[in-house]
Design an enzyme around this catalytic site. Structure first.
Site, PDB file in Angstrom:
ATOM      1  N   ILE A   1      -4.914  -5.592   8.938  1.00  0.00           N
ATOM      2  CA  ILE A   1      -4.544  -6.619   7.968  1.00  0.00           C
ATOM      3  C   ILE A   1      -3.168  -7.113   8.389  1.00  0.00           C
ATOM      4  CG2 ILE A   1      -3.669  -4.861   6.372  1.00  0.00           C
ATOM      5  CD1 ILE A   1      -4.254  -6.785   4.051  1.00  0.00           C
TER       6      ILE A   1
ATOM      7  N   GLU B   1      -6.080   3.706   8.096  1.00  0.00           N
ATOM      8  CA  GLU B   1      -4.922   4.464   8.556  1.00  0.00           C
ATOM      9  C   GLU B   1      -3.714   3.558   8.417  1.00  0.00           C
ATOM     10  OE1 GLU B   1      -7.373   4.365  11.290  1.00  0.00           O
ATOM     11  OE2 GLU B   1      -8.293   6.288  10.882  1.00  0.00           O
TER      12      GLU B   1
ATOM     13  N   TYR C   1      -1.232  -0.345  -0.476  1.00  0.00           N
ATOM     14  CA  TYR C   1      -2.418   0.500  -0.588  1.00  0.00           C
ATOM     15  C   TYR C   1      -2.347   1.419  -1.800  1.00  0.00           C
ATOM     16  CZ  TYR C   1      -3.142  -1.204   4.148  1.00  0.00           C
ATOM     17  OH  TYR C   1      -3.304  -2.001   5.252  1.00  0.00           O
TER      18      TYR C   1
END
Length: 163
Positions: A81, A115, A127
């Site tokens: 991303i 990850e 996240y």
């Protein structure tokens, strides 16, 4: 308080394909020490198992951000991303991630993995806010220019149903 999108109108969030490979490579190069090539993005974006969403500036002009995941059965992994520097700190990454999670959920994905570099505070905050939880760690996973390799946190988000 400032306007969330001082650049004009908010980007549109939608699926992207190989036609955006060059833009993905450019944004990736501005975000990572070891960026992927345009050909890598083109190959990935042509893959049937790849789910890709982008934040596209008004009038379909340019890509502001993108996210790619590889889906298999009821699981997926975020491969990468990235948000273009000019669009950072405007909530684009947060909205893009939420849009992407909704796309994966519609495809029947129940568990999402990723990850993240232990030293990337902004990504970790993104996240954490989305509900990802650490399930492991990979020591010396990310190469760093002129530095020791950084560890990666392995994270998981349950998207619904019994897991």
């Amino acid at each position: 308080m400032f306007s969330l999108f001082v650049k004009g109108s908010a980007p549109a969030y939608r699926p992207i394909g190989a036609e955006r490979s060059a833009e993905c490579a450019l944004i990736h190069a501005g975000s990572f020490a070891y960026p992927w090539a345009e050909a890598d993005f083109e190959q990935l974006l042509l893959g049937q198992e790849i789910v890709a969403n982008g934040a596209i500036e008004a009038d379909d002009r340019a890509l502001a951000a993108f996210i790619l995941s590889r889906a298999a059965l009821d699981e997926a992994e975020i491969l990468t991303i990235a948000v273009a520097p000019a669009w950072r700190r405007y909530g684009v990454g947060r909205t893009l991630l939420a849009t992407h999670i909704a796309s994966l959920t519609k495809l029947g994905v129940r568990r999402l993995f990723l990850e993240v570099d232990t030293q990337n505070a902004a990504a970790r905050a993104l996240y954490d806010a989305a509900g990802f939880r650490q399930i492991g760690e990979r020591k010396a996973y990310y190469r760093k220019q002129g530095e020791s390799p950084a560890s990666a946190l392995v994270m998981r988000l349950d998207l619904g149903g019994q897991v």
